[in-house]
Design a protein around this motif. Sequence first.
Motif, mmCIF file in Angstrom:
data_model
loop_
_atom_site.group_PDB
_atom_site.id
_atom_site.type_symbol
_atom_site.label_atom_id
_atom_site.label_comp_id
_atom_site.label_asym_id
_atom_site.label_seq_id
_atom_site.Cartn_x
_atom_site.Cartn_y
_atom_site.Cartn_z
ATOM 1 N N ASP A 115 5.963 6.310 -0.470
ATOM 2 C CA ASP A 115 6.687 5.363 -1.320
ATOM 3 C C ASP A 115 8.190 5.588 -1.134
ATOM 4 O O ASP A 115 8.605 6.446 -0.353
ATOM 5 C CB ASP A 115 6.254 5.500 -2.784
ATOM 6 C CG ASP A 115 6.542 6.878 -3.369
ATOM 7 O OD1 ASP A 115 7.409 7.607 -2.836
ATOM 8 O OD2 ASP A 115 5.903 7.237 -4.379
ATOM 9 N N LYS A 116 8.988 4.843 -1.865
ATOM 10 C CA LYS A 116 10.446 4.938 -1.674
ATOM 11 C C LYS A 116 11.016 6.273 -2.141
ATOM 12 O O LYS A 116 12.154 6.609 -1.831
ATOM 13 C CB LYS A 116 11.166 3.773 -2.344
ATOM 14 C CG LYS A 116 10.843 3.570 -3.805
ATOM 15 C CD LYS A 116 11.416 2.245 -4.280
ATOM 16 C CE LYS A 116 10.985 1.932 -5.700
ATOM 17 N NZ LYS A 116 11.420 0.596 -6.119
ATOM 18 N N ASP A 143 9.499 -2.921 0.372
ATOM 19 C CA ASP A 143 9.916 -1.518 0.266
ATOM 20 C C ASP A 143 9.998 -0.817 1.623
ATOM 21 O O ASP A 143 10.260 0.377 1.695
ATOM 22 C CB ASP A 143 8.947 -0.738 -0.640
ATOM 23 C CG ASP A 143 9.055 -1.170 -2.092
ATOM 24 O OD1 ASP A 143 10.134 -1.659 -2.474
ATOM 25 O OD2 ASP A 143 8.065 -1.020 -2.828
ATOM 26 N N THR A 188 7.647 0.056 3.576
ATOM 27 C CA THR A 188 6.634 1.112 3.668
ATOM 28 C C THR A 188 6.123 1.260 5.094
ATOM 29 O O THR A 188 6.012 2.377 5.614
ATOM 30 C CB THR A 188 5.463 0.798 2.707
ATOM 31 O OG1 THR A 188 5.982 0.671 1.381
ATOM 32 C CG2 THR A 188 4.411 1.894 2.744
#
Length: 402
Positions: free
Chosen positions: A123-124, A375, A377
């Motif tokens: 994730d971020k 995002d 990803t």
Amino acid sequence: MEKFKIGVLREEKSPPDKRVPLTPLICSELIRQYPNVEIVVQPSKIRCYSDDEYTSFGIPLQEDLNDCDILMGVKEVPVEKLIAKKKYFFFSHTIKKQPHNKKLIKGLIEKKIQMIDYETLTDKHNNRIIGFGRYAGIVGAYNGILGYGLKYDLFRLKPANQCRDRAEMEEELKRAKLPNIKIAITGGGRVANGAIETLSTLKIRKVTSDEFIMATFREPVYCQLNPRDYVERPNDHNFDLNDFFTHPEHFVSKFPPFTKVTDLYISTHYWDPRSPKMFSKKDMKADNFRMSVIADVTCDIDGSVPTTIRASTIAQPFYGYNIKTEKEDLPFTQDTICIMAVDNLPCELPRNASDDFGKDLSERVLPFVFGNDKDKTIKRASICKDGKLTHNYEYLSDYAYT
């Protein structure tokens, strides 16, 4: 709407891995959820879900996957089997410059493949979003209890890999009658939580680290130790998590007192090679060193647990560590510590582990593949693309290009 065709790869690595990235049920749910997605499966005689199970869910078998856009497997794909200019998902085991996969990373680059490694999907906040760790913990703790029963001739359990699924393993586990032993678990992530799930099946009570050290009990108990419980800065005896993550070499172990009261140790923590070892060979030679069974789920060879001198196998999960000779010995004798260091534990319950993994893949990863990757990803997780390493993985240049 962009169309996607996914090919589920047959596992080709030896020894064979029975796990799958997508189960038949998850494949059918994805097709229903995403009308623009087509899924085919390469036939296989070894995977835990049979070809018939896939076709019964309406997923066709297809040997030649050249017309697929995305290819998904579990373990490394042999270089000669790679199809150029495709998007691949599997565990490549290249990001630590593993020598045995140098040929693989070169092949991925030369064939202009976009390599998305499950291990690099984050994730971020840089937290991993997918993996088989939970089932490594579930099976690792079971194996630890199985080993304790064998060590002291208390009970005999069927190995997890001989159980059809987790439900059968847990029924088997209920036959274990443990004395009032103390079990220590190090770690706080998915692997540790998996181990705790197994202990919960036996309704083993959790106690604090202070109670664990100081008190005696009439029943088996366990404590879960996080980094602040087992490392400290030597100058001020304090702990700072960010400092530990950034500079683990600044810390020393404060785990040795636990070795004097622990009967079964289950290691599930992440270990940075710059971190201190949990205990030393000198600690082991002390008269009051108590640990007699160690389930090293993380299995770093000569890593945080110095008794882990090699990985063990599903077929032969235990070996002994002789404290006097500091060499391997028989696992269940009086003078040895029984070591469980299987490095592919989820393979013991492949159907459950695959189902767990596939759900995470379909919920946490594939929406970014099929839709808007706002995002980034997938971009972050791509090791190479269009014939070169991506920005985040340029540190692999000497490994990949020479």
